[in-house]
Design a protein around this motif. Sequence first.
Motif, short mmCIF file in Angstrom:
data_model
loop_
_atom_site.label_atom_id
_atom_site.label_comp_id
_atom_site.label_asym_id
_atom_site.label_seq_id
_atom_site.Cartn_x
_atom_site.Cartn_y
_atom_site.Cartn_z
N ASP A 183 10.68 -35.30 12.09
CA ASP A 183 9.61 -36.25 12.36
C ASP A 183 9.80 -36.94 13.70
OD1 ASP A 183 7.42 -38.21 11.57
OD2 ASP A 183 9.12 -39.56 11.85
N THR A 184 8.69 -37.13 14.44
CA THR A 184 8.74 -37.85 15.71
C THR A 184 7.75 -39.01 15.73
OG1 THR A 184 8.74 -37.57 18.12
CG2 THR A 184 7.09 -36.31 16.87
N THR A 185 7.43 -39.55 14.55
CA THR A 185 6.49 -40.66 14.45
C THR A 185 6.92 -41.86 15.29
OG1 THR A 185 5.74 -40.00 12.25
CG2 THR A 185 5.47 -42.33 12.84
N PHE A 186 8.23 -42.12 15.34
CA PHE A 186 8.72 -43.31 16.04
C PHE A 186 8.99 -43.04 17.52
CE2 PHE A 186 10.56 -43.62 11.63
CZ PHE A 186 9.54 -44.41 11.16
N ARG A 187 8.79 -41.79 17.95
CA ARG A 187 9.01 -41.45 19.36
C ARG A 187 7.69 -40.96 19.98
NH1 ARG A 187 8.89 -37.24 23.12
NH2 ARG A 187 9.48 -35.78 21.47
N ASP A 188 7.36 -39.70 19.81
CA ASP A 188 6.12 -39.20 20.40
C ASP A 188 4.90 -39.88 19.77
OD1 ASP A 188 4.41 -37.67 21.94
OD2 ASP A 188 5.42 -35.79 21.51
N GLY A 189 4.96 -40.11 18.46
CA GLY A 189 3.84 -40.76 17.79
C GLY A 189 3.62 -42.18 18.28
N GLN A 190 4.70 -42.92 18.44
CA GLN A 190 4.59 -44.33 18.84
C GLN A 190 4.07 -44.48 20.27
OE1 GLN A 190 7.14 -48.47 18.50
NE2 GLN A 190 8.24 -46.56 18.41
N GLN A 191 4.28 -43.45 21.09
CA GLN A 191 3.79 -43.50 22.47
C GLN A 191 2.27 -43.54 22.53
OE1 GLN A 191 7.19 -41.14 25.02
NE2 GLN A 191 5.70 -39.91 23.95
#
Length: 457
Positions: free
Chosen positions: A58-66
């Motif tokens: 999951d990249t919700t807190f990295r790519d997603g948060q951007q």
Amino acid sequence: MDNMNTNMNKKSLYNYGLQNIDTANLYKGIFPYDEIPKIRFNNVQVPMDLPEKIWITDTTFRDGQQSMPPYTAEQIARIYDYLHQLDNNSGIIKQTEFFLYTEKDRKAVEMCMEKGYEFPQITSWIRANKEDFKLVKQMGIKETGMLMSCSDYHIFKKLNMSRKQAADMYISLVEEAFENGIVPRCHLEDITRADFYGFVVPFVSKLVELSKEAGIPVKIRACDTLGVGVSYQGVELPRSVPAIIHGLRYNCGVPSECIEWHGHNDFYSVVTNSTTSWLYGGSSVNTSLLGIGERTGNCPLESMIFEYAQLKGSTENMNLKIITEISDYFEKEFGYETPPRTPFVGSDFNVTRAGIHADGILKDEEIYNAFNTEKVLGRPIVIAVNQYSGLAGIAAWINTYYRLKEDMKIDKNDSRVHVIKEWVDEQYACGRTTIMRSDELENMVKLVMPEITEVAS
């Protein structure tokens, strides 16, 4: 060593050297820029080889948060709870990644670490510099992603370096990770526009060599940064997803469990490309909740759960009803509007409007519903009533809205259904253009069949 299942060599017989060219190879025949990118075929076929173990990260807190207003630490911790509840200790959602740059980022990581969850494991993401690496060491994180742009678009134009200079910079950071006992996850940015044999293969082969010397795995994330990857067989590199995954395994010697795909949806191919990476030998697919990410977004985590279920025949003990809760949370907490027809999470994804479909559902909901959406996602079929619904649509709406059991279900030939249909027809005859609201229909049901509402309550 030979792979007894495929009768193919695990490691290519060829040794590829890094081609430190003076002029960038931008593949202008494939990416002319003033035109839509081209798909070129060479008819080279590579074998499917689905790993025994596949999983989701999951990249919700990295790519997603951007791509969203900044989350608070408390919101991040709550979403992390949801990911854990959705995974339900199955290990299918294996990892999630965090930024470490701000005090808020680090507080969020600490809050999530304190929960002590096994899954998803907490990892970080940094740029390719040693100052960022200090943050990983300070937080005590055991694995970190490292940005390693690999196309000449990035190396020559963004970094203003030669291929050798970029490779040397990346390798020095990987060596520092090994020295500190940290697993490096190398994010090969823009791999679908990179010179695969002139840069990617010799660079990754060197990483694998260093990994063996250190006794620590090195992970390779193949990043389809602009979503130009293609899943078809026989497509030329650099756009071929099968050839990229196959090449990482057989030309570079990267084991399946260390290969991860990270896609974007610019050409509507993100789910297909992600699944293709599994089919051709990568164990891991990187996703974000609801597909939120840069530009058109990342691969939706929920979509890959359904891809996993279809490939493996099971979701183990995952709790898929949490998907609906996550969608509701994003809407209420962030005001995020999921397009209503989005599969699995949109408000209308299992809403039936066509009268002929409603008639089928009235006979047996399996006719027009691929799986039990109520049991799996907590989302019963919904029938929308409009000018085309007919008697079957209205009867089906009553049965699904009130969740009537078999012995209580209303037949479309019930005279009271005719009364409601006459009222609906009158609404549209007077110029109405919107679907009938549930509260309007509910009032009519109370009027003509009050016993239904009494049973439902």
